[in-house]
Design an enzyme around this catalytic site. Structure first.
Site, PDB file in Angstrom:
ATOM      1  N   HIS A  25      46.290  40.355  45.558  1.00 48.64           N
ATOM      2  CA  HIS A  25      46.061  40.509  44.113  1.00 48.64           C
ATOM      3  C   HIS A  25      47.373  40.940  43.468  1.00 48.64           C
ATOM      4  O   HIS A  25      47.644  42.121  43.297  1.00 48.64           O
ATOM      5  CB  HIS A  25      44.934  41.521  43.877  1.00 48.64           C
ATOM      6  CG  HIS A  25      44.528  41.668  42.446  1.00 48.64           C
ATOM      7  ND1 HIS A  25      43.308  42.209  42.064  1.00 48.64           N
ATOM      8  CD2 HIS A  25      45.153  41.354  41.287  1.00 48.64           C
ATOM      9  CE1 HIS A  25      43.220  42.219  40.747  1.00 48.64           C
ATOM     10  NE2 HIS A  25      44.346  41.720  40.249  1.00 48.64           N
ATOM     11  N   HIS A  27      49.771  39.375  40.252  1.00 46.45           N
ATOM     12  CA  HIS A  27      50.042  38.363  39.211  1.00 46.45           C
ATOM     13  C   HIS A  27      51.551  38.195  39.186  1.00 46.45           C
ATOM     14  O   HIS A  27      52.268  39.167  38.888  1.00 46.45           O
ATOM     15  CB  HIS A  27      49.540  38.836  37.855  1.00 46.45           C
ATOM     16  CG  HIS A  27      48.072  39.115  37.846  1.00 46.45           C
ATOM     17  ND1 HIS A  27      47.147  38.198  37.405  1.00 46.45           N
ATOM     18  CD2 HIS A  27      47.372  40.197  38.259  1.00 46.45           C
ATOM     19  CE1 HIS A  27      45.931  38.721  37.534  1.00 46.45           C
ATOM     20  NE2 HIS A  27      46.042  39.934  38.060  1.00 46.45           N
ATOM     21  N   HIS A 205      38.446  38.048  38.728  1.00 47.79           N
ATOM     22  CA  HIS A 205      38.460  39.459  38.334  1.00 47.79           C
ATOM     23  C   HIS A 205      37.065  39.795  37.816  1.00 47.79           C
ATOM     24  O   HIS A 205      36.516  39.062  36.975  1.00 47.79           O
ATOM     25  CB  HIS A 205      39.451  39.702  37.205  1.00 47.79           C
ATOM     26  CG  HIS A 205      40.892  39.732  37.618  1.00 47.79           C
ATOM     27  ND1 HIS A 205      41.494  38.737  38.339  1.00 47.79           N
ATOM     28  CD2 HIS A 205      41.855  40.671  37.393  1.00 47.79           C
ATOM     29  CE1 HIS A 205      42.760  39.060  38.550  1.00 47.79           C
ATOM     30  NE2 HIS A 205      43.010  40.226  37.981  1.00 47.79           N
ATOM     31  N   GLU A 208      36.481  45.372  36.655  1.00 53.20           N
ATOM     32  CA  GLU A 208      37.694  46.196  36.437  1.00 53.20           C
ATOM     33  C   GLU A 208      37.338  47.161  35.298  1.00 53.20           C
ATOM     34  O   GLU A 208      37.225  48.360  35.502  1.00 53.20           O
ATOM     35  CB  GLU A 208      38.883  45.313  36.066  1.00 53.20           C
ATOM     36  CG  GLU A 208      40.161  46.092  35.780  1.00 53.20           C
ATOM     37  CD  GLU A 208      41.335  45.196  35.341  1.00 53.20           C
ATOM     38  OE1 GLU A 208      41.123  44.015  35.011  1.00 53.20           O
ATOM     39  OE2 GLU A 208      42.478  45.711  35.316  1.00 53.20           O
ATOM     40  N   ASP A 286      48.724  44.370  41.822  1.00 51.17           N
ATOM     41  CA  ASP A 286      48.299  43.782  40.542  1.00 51.17           C
ATOM     42  C   ASP A 286      49.484  43.293  39.707  1.00 51.17           C
ATOM     43  O   ASP A 286      49.762  42.088  39.668  1.00 51.17           O
ATOM     44  CB  ASP A 286      47.424  44.779  39.763  1.00 51.17           C
ATOM     45  CG  ASP A 286      46.451  44.101  38.802  1.00 51.17           C
ATOM     46  OD1 ASP A 286      46.385  42.853  38.793  1.00 51.17           O
ATOM     47  OD2 ASP A 286      45.744  44.813  38.060  1.00 51.17           O
ATOM     48  N   ASP A 287      50.154  44.219  39.001  1.00 54.46           N
ATOM     49  CA  ASP A 287      51.301  43.872  38.152  1.00 54.46           C
ATOM     50  C   ASP A 287      52.387  44.922  38.391  1.00 54.46           C
ATOM     51  O   ASP A 287      52.610  45.814  37.559  1.00 54.46           O
ATOM     52  CB  ASP A 287      50.867  43.878  36.673  1.00 54.46           C
ATOM     53  CG  ASP A 287      49.776  42.852  36.409  1.00 54.46           C
ATOM     54  OD1 ASP A 287      50.106  41.657  36.315  1.00 54.46           O
ATOM     55  OD2 ASP A 287      48.595  43.244  36.325  1.00 54.46           O
TER      56      ASP A 287
HETATM   57  N1  HPA Z   1      43.201  42.203  34.771  1.00 54.61           N
HETATM   58  C1  HPA Z   1      42.997  41.092  34.081  1.00 54.61           C
HETATM   59  N2  HPA Z   1      43.959  40.223  33.825  1.00 54.61           N
HETATM   60  C2  HPA Z   1      45.179  40.472  34.297  1.00 54.61           C
HETATM   61  C3  HPA Z   1      45.440  41.612  35.015  1.00 54.61           C
HETATM   62  C4  HPA Z   1      44.389  42.520  35.274  1.00 54.61           C
HETATM   63  O1  HPA Z   1      44.525  43.581  35.923  1.00 54.61           O
HETATM   64  N3  HPA Z   1      46.755  41.564  35.321  1.00 54.61           N
HETATM   65  C5  HPA Z   1      47.255  40.420  34.815  1.00 54.61           C
HETATM   66  N4  HPA Z   1      46.299  39.760  34.179  1.00 54.61           N
HETATM   67 ZN    ZN Z   2      44.710  41.451  38.286  1.00 60.64          ZN
END
Ligand code: HPA
Ligand code: ZN
EC number: 3.5.4.2
Length: 350
Positions: A25, A27, A205, A208, A286-287
């Protein structure tokens, strides 16, 4: 069952960093560091609404998912040429190699780029070339998962799939990301059904910020094989039972959850409860350029804050291989490497 050797708590951070692992996971646009954003902006003649790297970094104070997405999409506007996509992915893959990530499945958001007039082929070919070089030069196995933006229409997702089909062999699956609340998975039921017919792997996703109902919908309407995040599942015991029974992996992202205010701090992460419930949990970044660290930072700081131990470390790394879209033979090879690293950390060495 593998008997985990005794490993002193003092050596846990070193073990977490050293153990082989998969990242499922990430991006790739979320790995774009401010320094690279500024370098690409200059290379492409794009002007940014921030004077320098420090002021951009100071803007990374998020209150929820949407407040992050606004700045994340703005950051991606500097990506124009195929080489830009290559450079972004290559920078991530070098960091992944340093973190002993042996396999990574990279999410990318083509609509962020095609909406700006960038060709699908420019995006996919740049990213794919970095994946190919990573295998040869870094020993990191890397593949691509195309994500549909859920704040856009299903019709737009279908058009995106159509544009990507000539490049079908360069990505292994599809996902669903962007603004969760108000955009439930079932909005994309038909396009996911089509992707299933095409033999693509499916993830989404869910849970969250959104409710357990979105996780049920991702499972039952989209028929996904993994849930990205999924931390809201604990609110629904029947859902936890379903996830455990079907061994549906959750790709949990501890730094992300804190930065986007899903949890107040790392100590409040529900990772231990998810593991105790027998779920196939994994840890992911994630990012990483926006949330304060890459995969090993997520592991080390989450373990320090929650008191997880070497058994949890082994389970999480093993789960990451179990949840990967790879061959059985490949999975067994990495599990073997994982055991060897744990054995090399045994107390008997001292
Ligand atoms: N959630 C949803 N979209 C996203 C995320 C996330 O954590 N990171 C990049 N796009
Ligand atoms: Zn994500």
């Amino acid at each position: 069952m593998f008997k985990i050797p005794h490993i002193s708590p003092a050596r846990l951070p070193e073990l977490l960093r050293r153990m082989p692992k998969a990242e499922l996971h990430i991006h790739i646009e979320g790995s774009l560091e401010p320094e690279l954003i500024f370098a690409l902006a200059q290379r492409n003649g794009v002007s940014l609404p921030y004077p320098d790297v420090e002021s951009l970094r100071r803007a990374y104070a998020f209150t929820n998912l949407q407040s992050f997405l606004d700045i994340y999409y703005a950051g991606a506007s500097v990506l124009i040429q195929e080489q830009d996509f290559y450079d972004m992915a290559w920078a991530y893959l070098q960091r992944a190699a340093a973190d002993h990530v042996v396999h990574a499945e990279l999410f990318f958001d083509p609509q962020t780029h095609t909406a700006r007039g960038i060709a699908m082929e420019t995006v996919v070919r740049g990213l794919h070339r970095a994946c190919t070089d990573a295998r040869a030069q870094l020993g990191v196995d890397a593949t691509l998962i195309l994500c549909f933006l859920r704040h856009l229409s299903e019709e737009d997702a279908f058009a995106t799939l159509e544009q990507a089909l000539p490049l079908r062999d360069l990505f292994i699956g599809v996902g669903l990301d962007s603004s969760e609340l108000g955009h439930p998975p079932e909005k994309f039921a038909r396009v996911f059904a089509r992707c299933r017919e095409l033999g693509l792997h499916l993830v989404a996703h869910a849970g969250e910020e959104g409710p357990p109902a979105y996780i049920w919908s991702a499972l039952d309407e989209l028929k996904v094989q993994r849930i990205d995040h999924g931390v809201q599942a604990l609110k629904d015991p029947a859902l936890v039972q379903r996830l455990a029974q079907d061994r549906i992996p959750l790709t949990v992202c501890p730094f992300s959850n804190v930065k986007l205010c899903v949890f107040p701090d790392l100590a409040s992460s529900n990772l231990a409860q998810l593991l105790d419930a027998g779920l196939a949990v994994t840890i992911n970044s994630d990012d990483p350029a926006y949330f304060g660290g890459y995969l090993n930072d997520n592991f080390v700081q989450t373990f320090a804050a929650t008191g997880l131990n070497a058994h949890h470390a082994y389970t999480l790394a093993r789960n990451s291989f179990e949840a990967s879209f790879v061959t059985e033979a490949q999975r067994h090879d990495w599990e073997h490497q994982l055991k060897a690293v744990f054995e090399s950390f045994s107390e008997h060495d001292f």
